[in-house]
Design a protein around this motif. Structure first.
Motif, PDB file in Angstrom:
ATOM      1  N   TYR A 168       0.843  -1.188   0.000  1.00 28.43           N
ATOM      2  CA  TYR A 168       0.000   0.000   0.000  1.00 28.43           C
ATOM      3  C   TYR A 168       0.888   1.251   0.000  1.00 28.43           C
ATOM      4  CZ  TYR A 168      -3.536  -3.350   1.508  1.00 28.43           C
ATOM      5  OH  TYR A 168      -4.374  -4.441   1.588  1.00 28.43           O
ATOM      6  N   PRO A 169       0.553   2.258  -0.793  1.00 29.74           N
ATOM      7  CA  PRO A 169       1.345   3.495  -0.854  1.00 29.74           C
ATOM      8  C   PRO A 169       0.965   4.469   0.266  1.00 29.74           C
ATOM      9  CG  PRO A 169      -0.406   3.613  -2.469  1.00 29.74           C
ATOM     10  CD  PRO A 169      -0.515   2.253  -1.834  1.00 29.74           C
ATOM     11  N   TYR A 170       1.074   4.013   1.502  1.00 23.60           N
ATOM     12  CA  TYR A 170       0.711   4.831   2.657  1.00 23.60           C
ATOM     13  C   TYR A 170       1.963   5.238   3.428  1.00 23.60           C
ATOM     14  CZ  TYR A 170      -3.935   2.660   1.978  1.00 23.60           C
ATOM     15  OH  TYR A 170      -5.116   2.203   1.454  1.00 23.60           O
ATOM     16  N   ALA A 171       1.799   6.285   4.225  1.00 24.70           N
ATOM     17  CA  ALA A 171       2.860   6.729   5.126  1.00 24.70           C
ATOM     18  C   ALA A 171       2.505   6.326   6.550  1.00 24.70           C
ATOM     19  CB  ALA A 171       3.033   8.243   5.038  1.00 24.70           C
ATOM     20  N   ALA A 181      -4.466  10.367   8.801  1.00 18.76           N
ATOM     21  CA  ALA A 181      -4.858  11.415   7.848  1.00 18.76           C
ATOM     22  C   ALA A 181      -5.124  10.731   6.512  1.00 18.76           C
ATOM     23  CB  ALA A 181      -3.765  12.467   7.723  1.00 18.76           C
ATOM     24  N   PRO A 182      -6.229   9.983   6.405  1.00 17.93           N
ATOM     25  CA  PRO A 182      -6.482   9.165   5.204  1.00 17.93           C
ATOM     26  C   PRO A 182      -6.679   9.960   3.928  1.00 17.93           C
ATOM     27  CG  PRO A 182      -8.403   9.205   6.643  1.00 17.93           C
ATOM     28  CD  PRO A 182      -7.291   9.848   7.411  1.00 17.93           C
ATOM     29  N   THR A 183      -7.012  11.246   4.032  1.00 16.32           N
ATOM     30  CA  THR A 183      -7.243  12.035   2.825  1.00 16.32           C
ATOM     31  C   THR A 183      -6.035  12.897   2.450  1.00 16.32           C
ATOM     32  OG1 THR A 183      -8.240  13.819   4.122  1.00 16.32           O
ATOM     33  CG2 THR A 183      -9.715  12.104   3.265  1.00 16.32           C
ATOM     34  N   SER A 184      -4.969  12.785   3.199  1.00 17.42           N
ATOM     35  CA  SER A 184      -3.778  13.573   2.875  1.00 17.42           C
ATOM     36  C   SER A 184      -3.043  12.953   1.690  1.00 17.42           C
ATOM     37  CB  SER A 184      -2.850  13.655   4.089  1.00 17.42           C
ATOM     38  OG  SER A 184      -2.346  12.362   4.420  1.00 17.42           O
ATOM     39  N   PRO A 205       0.723  11.891   0.825  1.00 18.27           N
ATOM     40  CA  PRO A 205       0.072  10.566   0.727  1.00 18.27           C
ATOM     41  C   PRO A 205      -0.801  10.304   1.949  1.00 18.27           C
ATOM     42  CG  PRO A 205       2.292  10.301   1.564  1.00 18.27           C
ATOM     43  CD  PRO A 205       2.147  11.772   1.256  1.00 18.27           C
ATOM     44  N   PRO A 206      -1.691   9.318   1.856  1.00 23.54           N
ATOM     45  CA  PRO A 206      -2.483   8.939   3.031  1.00 23.54           C
ATOM     46  C   PRO A 206      -1.561   8.489   4.166  1.00 23.54           C
ATOM     47  CG  PRO A 206      -3.374   7.949   1.042  1.00 23.54           C
ATOM     48  CD  PRO A 206      -2.049   8.524   0.662  1.00 23.54           C
ATOM     49  N   MET A 207      -1.904   8.885   5.380  1.00 25.60           N
ATOM     50  CA  MET A 207      -1.068   8.555   6.536  1.00 25.60           C
ATOM     51  C   MET A 207      -1.916   7.856   7.596  1.00 25.60           C
ATOM     52  SD  MET A 207       1.402  11.050   8.832  1.00 25.60           S
ATOM     53  CE  MET A 207       0.034  12.039   9.469  1.00 25.60           C
ATOM     54  N   PHE A 208      -1.321   6.826   8.207  1.00 21.57           N
ATOM     55  CA  PHE A 208      -2.021   6.072   9.251  1.00 21.57           C
ATOM     56  C   PHE A 208      -1.047   5.720  10.372  1.00 21.57           C
ATOM     57  CE2 PHE A 208      -4.237   5.147   5.288  1.00 21.57           C
ATOM     58  CZ  PHE A 208      -5.563   5.390   5.640  1.00 21.57           C
TER      59      PHE A 208
END
Length: 330
Positions: free
Chosen positions: A190-193, A199-202, A204-207
């Motif tokens: 997944y391309p998440y930070a 911050a799912p709408t940032s 990149p999305p951040m969790f």
């Protein structure tokens, strides 16, 4: 004339010596009168040494680790005398760096081995043989960067293992996984930070780590790899404090991980200060994480010459909970 006739006294002496030697051998042998309790000769079979349980080894090593913590305080007083006075990377003739205060003084009670490519990318692990025997093992990898030799090596050893990878700077795992169908089918990217808050709408999305575990339906991570260019400080703070807040007063925090492979980037303006770094590190220790290996990132130092050695790999094991690294009855 016989030898005895020529040298009677010498012959008698030799006979007496031979008799005494035989008597000593008889008394010290397993079948002798003392049941083998005499002197142990090299050819005797020694009684087997009682093997220590993992829990006992951890207790012994934790005692040694406590001494290393006392030595850290003595070193702070020497170069400080308070943490606020210590320079993390001094340049006026002092014979230390930040990392000398945080040595990997804990001993993994199992086999330690380096997994993945030599050079930048491989990690030192504790008890991998135990982990990969599980019917299901869970790996989280933050910071893929197109090179997946570490993750692929674990998947190859553990047919029941799966990996969840996160990196917003690339589109997939490296070819070590994507080019091998058997491994690729057990890898989820997944391309998440990873961050201290959701911050799912940032972009990149951040969790947070705790949120990602909940989304994936995981209650425990066997192997957690984090290499996120300085974001590890606040991200791990958030993770630990989440479980600290859920812990009853005076209780021990038990993190849902087995071990942590972490690259620390001590170049952040806040955590390059010794006092702040010390507080962050002690929070890891209070949560039960113990460093058992370290490896400086010399590739980075070589490529960017003249900089402080502020990138270092550390491997931690979690000494709390009930998992393969701390218990034998699993």
């Amino acid at each position: 004339m016989t030898f005895y006739a020529r040298h009677p006294r010498y012959s008698i002496f030799l006979i007496v010596c031979l008799f005494i030697t035989l008597l000593m051998f008889f008394n010290s042998s397993p079948g002798g009168p003392d049941g083998g309790a005499g002197r142990a000769y090299p050819f005797q079979r020694r009684p087997p040494t009682k093997a220590l349980h993992t829990e006992e080894v951890i207790d012994m090593t934790e005692s040694s680790y406590r001494e290393a913590l006392r030595e850290r305080q003595r070193m702070i007083r020497k170069w400080g005398p308070t943490p606020r006075d210590v320079d993390a990377f001094p340049s006026h003739g002092e014979f230390y760096t930040l990392w000398d205060f945080f040595i990997p003084a804990f001993q993994c009670p199992h086999r330690v081995q380096r997994i993945g490519t030599l050079g930048d990318g491989g990690k030192w692990m504790c008890g991998l043989d135990r982990v990969v025997k599980k019917p299901k093992c869970v790996i989280y990898s933050f910071g893929v960067n197109g090179e997946s030799s570490f993750e692929s090596s674990i998947l190859e050893r553990g047919p029941g293992c799966e990996v969840w990878g996160y990196d917003f700077s690339v589109n997939s795992f490296g070819p070590e996984i994507t080019s091998v169908p058997n491994l690729d089918s057990r890898a989820h990217f997944y391309p998440y930070a990873l961050g201290p808050s959701d911050a799912p709408t940032s972009d990149p999305p951040m969790f947070t780590l705790q949120t990602l575990m909940k989304r994936n339906g995981h209650s425990f991570i066997d192997i957690l790899k984090v290499d996120i260019e300085g974001a590890e400080f606040e991200s791990l703070n958030s993770f630990i404090r989440h479980f600290t807040s859920a812990t009853p007063d005076n209780g021990q925090v038990v993190l849902p991980i087995g071990q942590l492979q972490l690259e620390i980037h001590a170049r952040d303006a806040t955590y390059a200060q010794f006092n702040n770094f010390l507080k962050w590190w002690e929070e890891l220790e209070r949560a039960g994480l113990r460093p058992f290996w370290t490896e400086p990132n010399l590739v980075y130092v070589n490529l960017i010459r003249g900089v402080a050695p502020d990138l270092v790999e550390y491997s931690f094991m979690n000494i709390r909970g009930h998992h393969e690294l701390v218990a034998d009855d699993l």
